[in-house]
Design an enzyme around this catalytic site. Structure first.
Site, mmCIF file in Angstrom:
data_model
loop_
_atom_site.group_PDB
_atom_site.id
_atom_site.type_symbol
_atom_site.label_atom_id
_atom_site.label_comp_id
_atom_site.label_asym_id
_atom_site.label_seq_id
_atom_site.Cartn_x
_atom_site.Cartn_y
_atom_site.Cartn_z
ATOM 1 C CG ASP A 1 -0.080 0.030 -4.496
ATOM 2 O OD1 ASP A 1 0.895 -0.281 -5.217
ATOM 3 O OD2 ASP A 1 -0.919 -0.789 -4.086
ATOM 4 C CB CYS B 1 -20.962 -48.465 -8.462
ATOM 5 S SG CYS B 1 -19.759 -48.257 -9.788
ATOM 6 C CB CYS C 1 -22.908 -49.888 -11.456
ATOM 7 S SG CYS C 1 -23.287 -48.196 -11.009
ATOM 8 C CE LYS D 1 19.082 -24.087 -23.441
ATOM 9 N NZ LYS D 1 17.745 -23.713 -23.879
ATOM 10 C CB ALA E 1 -0.909 -0.003 1.211
ATOM 11 C CE LYS F 1 26.038 -19.223 -19.875
ATOM 12 N NZ LYS F 1 25.285 -18.100 -19.335
ATOM 13 C CB SER G 1 21.515 -21.405 -30.429
ATOM 14 O OG SER G 1 22.214 -21.874 -31.538
ATOM 15 C CG LEU G 2 23.743 -22.213 -25.122
ATOM 16 C CD1 LEU G 2 22.992 -22.362 -23.804
ATOM 17 C CD2 LEU G 2 25.233 -22.000 -24.857
HETATM 18 S S1 IVH Z 1 23.816 -18.432 -22.420
HETATM 19 C C1 IVH Z 1 25.940 -18.105 -26.823
HETATM 20 N N1 IVH Z 1 22.517 -19.052 -20.270
HETATM 21 O O1 IVH Z 1 19.153 -20.845 -24.266
HETATM 22 C C2 IVH Z 1 24.621 -18.326 -26.209
HETATM 23 N N2 IVH Z 1 21.360 -19.159 -22.341
HETATM 24 O O2 IVH Z 1 20.260 -22.202 -26.755
HETATM 25 C C3 IVH Z 1 24.645 -17.895 -24.790
HETATM 26 N N3 IVH Z 1 19.016 -19.829 -22.122
HETATM 27 O O3 IVH Z 1 18.567 -18.408 -26.639
HETATM 28 C C4 IVH Z 1 23.387 -18.226 -24.092
HETATM 29 N N4 IVH Z 1 18.995 -20.035 -19.939
HETATM 30 O O4 IVH Z 1 17.407 -18.078 -24.430
HETATM 31 C C5 IVH Z 1 22.449 -18.928 -21.602
HETATM 32 N N5 IVH Z 1 21.497 -19.570 -18.257
HETATM 33 C C6 IVH Z 1 21.433 -19.423 -19.584
HETATM 34 C C7 IVH Z 1 20.250 -19.675 -20.307
HETATM 35 C C8 IVH Z 1 20.255 -19.546 -21.696
HETATM 36 C C9 IVH Z 1 18.288 -20.128 -21.037
HETATM 37 C C10 IVH Z 1 18.492 -19.873 -23.499
HETATM 38 C C11 IVH Z 1 18.701 -18.593 -24.240
HETATM 39 C C12 IVH Z 1 19.282 -18.941 -25.565
HETATM 40 C C13 IVH Z 1 19.198 -20.425 -25.606
HETATM 41 C C14 IVH Z 1 20.444 -20.937 -26.270
#
Ligand code: IVH
Length: 716
Positions: free
Chosen positions: A36, A446, A425, A114, A33, A289, A81-82
């Site tokens: 707000d 039943c 039943c 992730k 509150a 990583k 991407s990973l």
């Molecule tokens: S690092 C070089 N850390 O996974 C890419 N990605 O496949 C570095 N994601 O599009 C991404 N949790 O949306 C990283 N702790 C995390 C993550 C993460 C989810 C997703 C992210 C990305 C996809 C990659």
């Protein structure tokens, strides 16, 4: 008096701090509150003096005019991407590649969940959020700045001591499971389409052209990396960069860790895997990583993914499959549950062939039909469920004679309809007013209900009859040997010998198991009766509240005397009067009697009254006692004299030193009772760390709240 400009600045700083405490640190310091009130004050100031408004003002979080479309943004640093891995061997191979690439014996990794949301890139110029973009195809994404401003976990202004001239942060936008559940409930109430999972809900909410809609959705955010940073030297490790981001005001995940070697990675994977179901958000794996940025640079990228990172995925919790049939299952209390028979599919680590559709309303809402392709979800130990239908894949056929003005195609299969009679039943199936569940009215007539009532009666937490399994119960009911639980105690060796796969030895064992089960306890006996809404805990509460003198073996108990043994409880064991007014009075008195039991509310009380109103249920109780079921005496109220006599406690959260059982034993030794949930009857709530809804309820009801220390002090 401060000037309007000063006041606006102060208000923004305060609101900024409170929001950070609330949304990022999860430790609010002022009531909602108050927030707000300050918010409204700032809003009024900015409306009166538009020149005072700033782009990083908390008032900007409410959304703005709808956009005609999103504009495109080119990512200066591509959003890659990973690579994914599923097996332990893939991880060993990854670690080996990394070690060999670097020529070192052991590598340190920064590890974290992730998140199953959507990737976002946030740009801050001189510490102020100026742009937010979706990942798109990795090279270009959509400008969702207006929408992202409404996400309270995302700082509009950085808060570090040294603020970079330019900072581009990468992270994941997601919706917490609880907010997802709430959103879907609201969508149902508003008659709007529900979302299949938190990820879709987050994506749908973030990609709204009308940011005022996004503002009503509870989205959150976790930062996981930095793409660009000018003007401030970044630390040399990923883990330290995460600390830097936290200091700048970003939410970073608490489950992060730093581990060494492949074994460290696998241990982390298992640990998070075990927690997966209890995390407040969905994850689909963990990300490893290489911690050192210098080592990352040395390893570089291959095609569109870094060599220095990998995603280790958990088994998918959702898969697609088709519905082969929709069957109806009859439960112990007669509830008819539609169950989808599915083409077997591997999901959440097991092969799923059936999924509950809950009840008629659910099937209608999702419009699941035979032949449909559906999304099946199995999370943790939860019963698999059908999340939704992939409508594009619904089998369709041409409508004969269709023209331009009528639909050319229609679904091959009709919508699901709940049967009007019980499939087992044939009794009428009825749906109570305001009830979602349809029930068979057959009761113990039943066979399906009878079998399950017997199974429940014999189960481990009830009378625990060794050797009386599903298959035997099935046969005993099908050939008509057993109609009620009391009939179990009348079985003889000859009757058992006639059953399939029942040798002499197993018949003897079963009869011995039946005989042993006669010596029971009152809570087990009450639980075994299978009264709707009376679980183990309620059975215990009832037993200790009403108590009974022990029923002694060999004591001849006749039906009319049962009431005596049930003491006050016995009040329930008499017929309801025929006279309507009198009957109402008796029911009201019974409900009143029952709601005096700690933890028994009106719904449970009504179920108990209904149960004992049926003569056949009372007959079963009498017959069981006549067959020689007995139990030792229970002290009424089982309460000892002590400082806590007459007080009911509720424990919640993790106490600093005492385990739950220890705390309970201490309270009971002092004459107090420990209940499972908070109600008006609760005297004291003892709260520890991470206390949740029980604490909130106690605060709402103004109940005394103690710490472990206060509990100890009261007993000292
Ligand atoms: S690092 C070089 N850390 O996974 C890419 N990605 O496949 C570095 N994601 O599009 C991404 N949790 O949306 C990283 N702790 C995390 C993550 C993460 C989810 C997703 C992210 C990305 C996809 C990659």
């Amino acid at each position: 008096m401060p000037s309007d400009l000063e006041r606006a600045c102060d208000l923004r700083a305060l609101l900024h701090r409170y929001a950070h405490e609330y949304y990022v640190l999860d430790t609010p310091t002022v009531p909602d509150a108050e927030y707000d009130r300050l918010f409204a004050e700032l809003q009024a100031l900015e409306i009166a003096h538009p020149e005072l408004a700033t782009v990083d003002s908390p008032t900007q979080r409410v959304g703005g005019k709808p956009l005609p479309e999103f504009s495109e943004i080119t990512h200066k640093v591509p959003m890659l991407s990973l690579n994914n891995a599923f097996e332990d061997e893939d991880i060993a191979a990854f670690d080996k590649r990394v070690r060999e690439g670097l020529g070192v014996a052991e590598v340190v990794y920064d590890v974290g969940p992730k998140f199953d949301g959507l990737a976002i890139s946030l740009t801050y110029a001189d510490g102020v959020l100026t742009q937010a973009a979706t990942r798109g195809d990795g090279a270009t994404g959509e400008d969702v700045t207006q929408n992202v401003r409404t996400i309270r976990a995302i700082p509009l202004r950085l808060s570090g001591t040294a603020v970079p001239a330019l900072l581009e942060v990468r992270g994941e936008v997601l919706m917490l499971k609880k907010d997802f559940a709430r959103l879907n409930e609201d969508q149902v109430t508003r008659g709007q389409k529900t979302f299949a999972n938190p990820r879709n809900a987050a994506a749908g909410s973030l990609r709204q052209l009308d940011s005022r809609i996004t503002a009503t959705r509870r989205l959150t955010f976790f930062a996981y990396g930095v793409a660009q940073c000018d003007g401030v030297a970044l630390p040399g490790e990923q883990s330290a960069i995460m600390d830097f981001l936290a200091a700048q005001g970003f939410p970073v995940c608490h489950e992060r860790s730093r581990v060494a070697g492949a074994q460290g990675l696998l241990d982390y994977y298992r640990a998070i895997g075990e927690k997966r179901g209890t995390l407040p958000y969905d994850i689909d794996g963990v990300v490893y990583k290489v911690d050192s940025l210098a080592q990352q640079a040395e390893l570089g990228f291959v095609s569109r993914a870094p060599r220095w990172a990998i995603a280790h995925k958990y088994p998918a919790q959702e898969e697609l499959t088709t519905v082969e049939a929709i069957d109806i299952q009859v439960g112990r209390t007669g509830a008819l549950t539609p169950v989808a028979r599915l083409k077997p599919v591997f999901v959440g680590g097991v092969t799923v062939t059936n999924a509950t559709l809950h009840n008629e309303d659910e099937v209608r809402r999702k419009d699941v039909r035979v032949g449909d392709t559906v999304i099946v979800r199995r999370a943790g130990d939860v019963i698999p469920e059908v999340v939704g239908v992939v409508l594009e894949k619904r089998p369709m056929r041409d409508v004969p004679g269709a023209d331009l003005f009528s639909a050319a195609q229609e679904p091959v299969n009709p919508p699901f309809e709940m049967p009007k009679t019980c499939p087992v039943c044939g009794s009428h199936a009825v749906k109570g007013v305001d009830e979602a569940v349809t029930r068979c009215t057959g009761g113990l007539y039943c066979a399906a209900q009878r079998k399950q009532a017997l199974w429940h009666f014999a189960s481990r937490k009830a009378l625990d009859i060794d050797g009386l399994g599903d298959k035997i119960i099935e046969q005993l009911v099908d050939i008509g040997l057993v109609k009620t639980p009391a009939d179990i105690y009348l079985l003889n060796p000859e009757q058992l010998a006639g059953l399939e796969r029942m040798g002499e030895k197993s018949a003897q064992n079963l009869l011995a198991g039946i005989a042993v089960s006669k010596n029971t306890t009152l809570p087990r006996f009450i639980y075994a009766l299978g009264i709707r809404n009376v679980g183990e805990a309620t059975a215990r509460d009832l037993a200790s509240h009403f108590g009974t003198p022990g029923i002694q073996k060999d004591e001849k108990v006749i039906a009319e005397e049962v009431a005596k043994y049930f003491a006050e409880f016995g009040e329930l064991m008499s017929d309801l009067p025929a006279d309507e007014a009198e009957c109402k009075q008796v029911i009201a008195r019974r409900l009143d009697l029952l709601t005096q039991v700690p933890d028994v509310g009106p719904v449970v009380a009504q179920s108990i009254v209904d149960f004992f109103a049926e003569a056949h249920n009372r007959d079963v109780v009498a017959a069981l006692l006549a067959a020689g079921v007995y139990w030792p005496a229970i002290e009424v109220n089982a309460a000892r004299e002590g400082p806590f006599t007459g007080k009911t406690f509720v424990l919640t959260g993790t106490l600093p030193t005492l385990g739950r059982d220890e705390a309970k034993a201490m309270i009971e030794a002092a004459g107090g009772k420990v209940a499972g949930s908070v109600s008006k009857k609760t005297s004291v709530v003892v709260a520890g760390e991470e206390a949740g809804s029980k604490l909130a309820k106690a605060q709402e009801l103004g109940i005394t709240i103690w710490t472990e220390e206060q509990l100890r002090a009261a007993l000292a």
